[in-house]
Design an enzyme around this catalytic site. Sequence first.
Site, PDB file in Angstrom:
ATOM      1  N   TYR A  10       8.754  -1.970  -9.609  1.00 15.67           N
ATOM      2  CA  TYR A  10       8.315  -0.800  -8.845  1.00 15.67           C
ATOM      3  C   TYR A  10       7.703   0.276  -9.753  1.00 15.67           C
ATOM      4  CZ  TYR A  10      10.469  -1.902  -4.276  1.00 15.67           C
ATOM      5  OH  TYR A  10      10.785  -2.443  -3.058  1.00 15.67           O
ATOM      6  N   THR A  47      12.092  -2.792 -12.205  1.00 14.93           N
ATOM      7  CA  THR A  47      11.017  -2.335 -13.091  1.00 14.93           C
ATOM      8  C   THR A  47       9.672  -2.682 -12.463  1.00 14.93           C
ATOM      9  OG1 THR A  47      11.265  -4.412 -14.310  1.00 14.93           O
ATOM     10  CG2 THR A  47      12.278  -2.437 -15.272  1.00 14.93           C
ATOM     11  N   HIS A  76     -17.530   9.939 -14.825  1.00 21.59           N
ATOM     12  CA  HIS A  76     -17.324  10.477 -13.489  1.00 21.59           C
ATOM     13  C   HIS A  76     -17.737  11.954 -13.441  1.00 21.59           C
ATOM     14  CE1 HIS A  76     -14.668   7.012 -13.967  1.00 21.59           C
ATOM     15  NE2 HIS A  76     -14.670   6.869 -12.666  1.00 21.59           N
ATOM     16  N   HIS A  96      16.779  -9.646  -6.026  1.00 20.27           N
ATOM     17  CA  HIS A  96      17.391  -8.707  -6.963  1.00 20.27           C
ATOM     18  C   HIS A  96      17.565  -9.292  -8.365  1.00 20.27           C
ATOM     19  CE1 HIS A  96      18.007  -6.492  -3.334  1.00 20.27           C
ATOM     20  NE2 HIS A  96      18.757  -5.574  -3.897  1.00 20.27           N
ATOM     21  N   GLU A 128      11.864   4.684  -7.986  1.00 21.80           N
ATOM     22  CA  GLU A 128      11.745   4.176  -9.349  1.00 21.80           C
ATOM     23  C   GLU A 128      10.437   4.615 -10.010  1.00 21.80           C
ATOM     24  OE1 GLU A 128      12.130   2.219  -6.683  1.00 21.80           O
ATOM     25  OE2 GLU A 128      14.235   1.569  -6.792  1.00 21.80           O
ATOM     26  N   ASP A 131      23.527 -10.791  -4.578  1.00 19.40           N
ATOM     27  CA  ASP A 131      22.375 -10.075  -4.014  1.00 19.40           C
ATOM     28  C   ASP A 131      21.140 -10.957  -3.898  1.00 19.40           C
ATOM     29  OD1 ASP A 131      23.516  -7.688  -3.289  1.00 19.40           O
ATOM     30  OD2 ASP A 131      22.940  -6.612  -5.101  1.00 19.40           O
TER      31      ASP A 131
END
Lengths: 740, 740
Positions: free
Chosen positions: B518, B516, B103, B551, B488, B547
């Site tokens: 995320y 995790t 690059h 979740h 997160e 939940d």
Amino acid sequence: MAASSSMIACNALASCPGCRTSTSLAQPDRIFLSASGTHLNSMESLTLRQLTPKPCFRRLGKIRAAVVESVDSNPATEALLEKSVNTIRFLAIDAVEKANSGHPGLPMGCAPLGHILFDEVLRYNPKNPYWFNRDRFVLSAGHGCMLHYALLHLAGYDSVKEEDLKAFRQWESRTPGHPENFETPGIEVTTGPLGQGIANAVGLALAEKHLAARFNKPDFEIVDHYTYVILGDGCQMEGVSNEASSLAGHWGLGKLIAFYDDNHISIDGDTEIAFTEDVNARFEALGWHTIWVKNGNTGYDDIRAAIKEAKAVKDKPTLIKVTTTIGYGSPNKANSYSVHGSALGSKEVDATRKNLGWPHEPFHVPEDVKSHWSQHISDGAALETEWNAKFAKYGKKYKEDADTLKDLISGELPAGWEKALPVYTPESPADATRNLSQQCLNALSKVLPGLIGGSADLASSNMTLLKMHSDFRSTSPKERNLRFGVREHGMGAICNGIAHHSHGLIPYCATFFVFTDYMRASIRIAALSLARVIYVMTHDSIGLGEDGPTHQPIEHLMSFRVMPNILMLRPADGNETAGAYRVAVLNTKRPSILALSRQKLPQLAGTSFEGVEKGGYIISDNSADSTPDLILIGTGSELEIAAKAADELRKDGRAVRVVSLVSWELFEEQSDEYKESVLPKLVSARISIEAGSSFGWEKYVGSKGKAIGIDRFGASAPAGKIYKEFGLTAENVIAAAKSL
Amino acid sequence: MAASSSMIACNALASCPGCRTSTSLAQPDRIFLSASGTHLNSMESLTLRQLTPKPCFRRLGKIRAAVVESVDSNPATEALLEKSVNTIRFLAIDAVEKANSGHPGLPMGCAPLGHILFDEVLRYNPKNPYWFNRDRFVLSAGHGCMLHYALLHLAGYDSVKEEDLKAFRQWESRTPGHPENFETPGIEVTTGPLGQGIANAVGLALAEKHLAARFNKPDFEIVDHYTYVILGDGCQMEGVSNEASSLAGHWGLGKLIAFYDDNHISIDGDTEIAFTEDVNARFEALGWHTIWVKNGNTGYDDIRAAIKEAKAVKDKPTLIKVTTTIGYGSPNKANSYSVHGSALGSKEVDATRKNLGWPHEPFHVPEDVKSHWSQHISDGAALETEWNAKFAKYGKKYKEDADTLKDLISGELPAGWEKALPVYTPESPADATRNLSQQCLNALSKVLPGLIGGSADLASSNMTLLKMHSDFRSTSPKERNLRFGVREHGMGAICNGIAHHSHGLIPYCATFFVFTDYMRASIRIAALSLARVIYVMTHDSIGLGEDGPTHQPIEHLMSFRVMPNILMLRPADGNETAGAYRVAVLNTKRPSILALSRQKLPQLAGTSFEGVEKGGYIISDNSADSTPDLILIGTGSELEIAAKAADELRKDGRAVRVVSLVSWELFEEQSDEYKESVLPKLVSARISIEAGSSFGWEKYVGSKGKAIGIDRFGASAPAGKIYKEFGLTAENVIAAAKSL
């Protein structure tokens, strides 16, 4: 009792959104009236000036100052509104209390906004949650789902009866702990993981804008609905919401109206501890119109005025920050984190009942509230009837468009669409599967009216541009190339919204395969929520070469093979790529990932569409009795290596079978007989080769076989060099075969 | 020749950043002078007013208008500066050309900024890239790494010699395709995946602020350095950068200075197609100071002035938008996407040489440029010497602090730290491993001075608060509880920065295990870049209950077992949790994930620290000859179920072994003998039980065993109910055992 509470004169028709005219309040000069009730049955367009005020026997309320300039306050109806709002609060409180699990704080704080939205603003038909032209509502702060369930219940959706509220968060109930579109008709998308919902809403609003641009005519606004979303502090903190919101501003999604529940409380306490940015200023920087309603607890008129203002802004999405008190009404827990995610406890429930003057039993809906809301059933039916009539007229005048739109709504695929897919022979030129993918996408774009998508700023690397279309932009929304920018996560969540807007929309999105890591949360929700999204994931191995280990997927194939309800496809050549697209389009209830090569690959003998459909199949076998000495299993770019090794081994007289395992999921779904026919138990000499983790291959190579793969991170070097250094070569396969 | 070009009078010492005084220009009232060269050898603190101008025989350049009010322009030195900038450009061009990959665009556009940073601003010692008090530089737009390599080369780093530049992007070179800290001393963190670097930089700046607050004294600024970062349009679009930048603003990281390379070009073309937000306005909303340098191509003084201004703002991080031309100097490709990620091609290289007046051979560094930059070797050595002397004095006065800081720099752990970890017996009360984890964290915080971390707004669920510390905030930076908010991905990337700041810093971070997803991109970079980050991941299965599936992790355990260089630990009780922390702390070159339960678990007989260290071990076995009839394998919360089933089966006279497979990676690293001793080949009757995907268990249960797991998404209901419905029960294990 409905009569007693709702006998209020409508000063002007436009003042009564409850009348569910099919126009927005922001478009006062063209109104199509509801075909139901006491209103005009005319489908003609009238201007406001032509209308004289008529008595309105529906809808409660102090008629909104936001909507008309001057109205009488009516204490009785104001009382009913308060009662309705408290009904919502206590349905949430009671359901969470009964489950001893859940999040009462948001529903208690957002009940006024929820009431206004579902009673006064949204257009929907409770008895047909899937009516195409409904307004979409997304609760991005999904933990507050009892707000949505309570509203669906009051509005008359069959999916949320009293017994469903009482089964909140219980096994097989229709009221799970977070909103799930596949469990509860009326829920548009699956939320809970924060930030996803607002990004889904961007997708829903994009779909509306796109379809409106394609199908509306000067005399027919056949696609015309809003997307509303409530998001909380948590959603605002998540990067995915910023990504999607930046795009919403860029695309000028004027019919997206987001309410930011600014309650200053997140799980860990006051947002002051971690979240002190100026949210509205950020959204202005993103190109949104912003409004702040400072009193979301009792400022009904302010909320109404904000919505009116938002609708009047047509070239930008609007963020309405609504400052509320979490757990409003709870004397000891309101405005604290303790009301966010736990039942209030019976003592505090009692105190809240007392505080809000609520003498009723749990789950009670007062008769006048019930009666008031019951109007939505006929209103909704009328809305749909009206739209259906309009659509019938539209169909007479614009048959072709109507047929296409009908297919987009129903999800029916045009007859013979599959024939558009290219077919290859071993003589066809070698090419990278990313290029072959582009041939497929462009072929499909001609026959699939719902194909729409693009790349996260890698269109020229992912090869995803549809050549017969231009870019979807604020000024050209009928186009089908989406330019997501470097926003993988937002891209994935937006595609979920598009997929859930209409059955016939087929969103695809693209980046380098390794960057599925950025968007995995949205991919998982696609899988969970049954969204047909096609992920065009190129540069699928160390074969991308010099960019090095940050860009080279290793564990990714396996990591998706483990994920439920998603197809992980790794085609080896042209026929397999086309076959993968066929599978991806036909699997309407799950997403598909296509892992595609950057590097050129030959067209192999023996590959086929039918083979891909079965997930695993024999591409060649020189054994006499279908019991080869050895089975070589490859996927994608390594199938060529397996085939080459087989050729060599056969020269030595070995009976070798080559199997393409293009999709493990599809293969596992085949009959035991079929699987046995491809991988006979008798043949334990098996070698797999795949430029990814060898973990998991035990399943197919067994304890006596060998998996050739990569169990380390990649390296920066020309692709051929890395393949060689990592032992992904025909020579290595042959050596392994000899050692077995 | 150095003399001829750098014989310029310094009007004031503060005007000569090249003098490398150990203070910043923004702190004119307290200066520690360099111990080298013609300058004062005094270590004493002097105010500017006490200093008289002295001749300066070093450093080129028209002395900066930004720095002193009035200076003479010197064409010769200005020419040398231009020459140096073009040297950087052509090193990048030539290396990319030789590799035919890379690059060139960013290095060509950012060469002026790069020159100013490395020649005039940054404090570093080329011969010791790890000198503790160096300024940190991060190239978040990692694809432009040839900029960084060229600068390291000019500055005299041994890691980037001419032959390294010539081996750019080649096998085993020290100049891989993106910056990799583990390959190239001088590179602080591993970037390339966009947005990570700016978030890493937030972590680096946080670490500096934290350590400065803990160790600086009124008379000793022993920790005192800046973090500089260059990020591009791509980084700006990624959500992770917004997350981390929001935190940087919240935390008031005044010594973080970010340069936004605003070149209007991304891979797909003009950023206009996907990125039209007002970036500086967004950063102001995030609490940053912002500046816009409109001419980043030749506006050297503007860049200098901006840096000076940024340093003067001490309570906020600064974003300097520097508008540049990508591929500056290339007559036909500048300002276009074609120069972003491909070699220019020999024709365009020639044209660029002509255009910029560069007659030299590839990789040539003109002598005067070389000579000029050579000063950094002695300057850098002097800086370090000076700091070492200062630290020696500091150590005399503040021995305890100096010892602690020394350990934090070297990574040495305090003797006997492990003894702080709690030990449990089967009689210890049952508890959730998330709570046991909190006991460990709090025990460790007393003995590990580098332990610092927190949760993404789930501290009260993840149980991660360190009780003896308060929150790290802009006003209390010596504290060790980090409040990441619901961010997160930013959290993960910030922890990578903290880990790479100093060997002894041990960042931990927490969320629900499912999320995790995320932050997976940052976890992968932790693994790749050898960062010891501890991920405290609670709510690790359907055991979280109501939940629901959004979740509940299913595929997550396996998805991390596939990832290279990371430990996936799933402890079953107190001893295993403490053992997992021990392993996590001791594994300094890889991150560890601890998957922890929300629900209570009993303290099991047979679990141990030593067992955890081996990854897999026998917790009970009633066979007479170490050859049981059956092996039950469990992890985490399901080890209890395996133990219970074993008890029942033993009552029927079966010889049953129970194995805890707490970390597959550690188990695989044991000797074949050890592995055989735990899982003897002879025993093919094996059952595994784990509340996650059964995929991958073939490895341990073999073709004759059975894996009890979950191969669908979860459900919203009380945990016990889901366990039962999904068949994760002792009864089911017993039934399976009987069927084998």
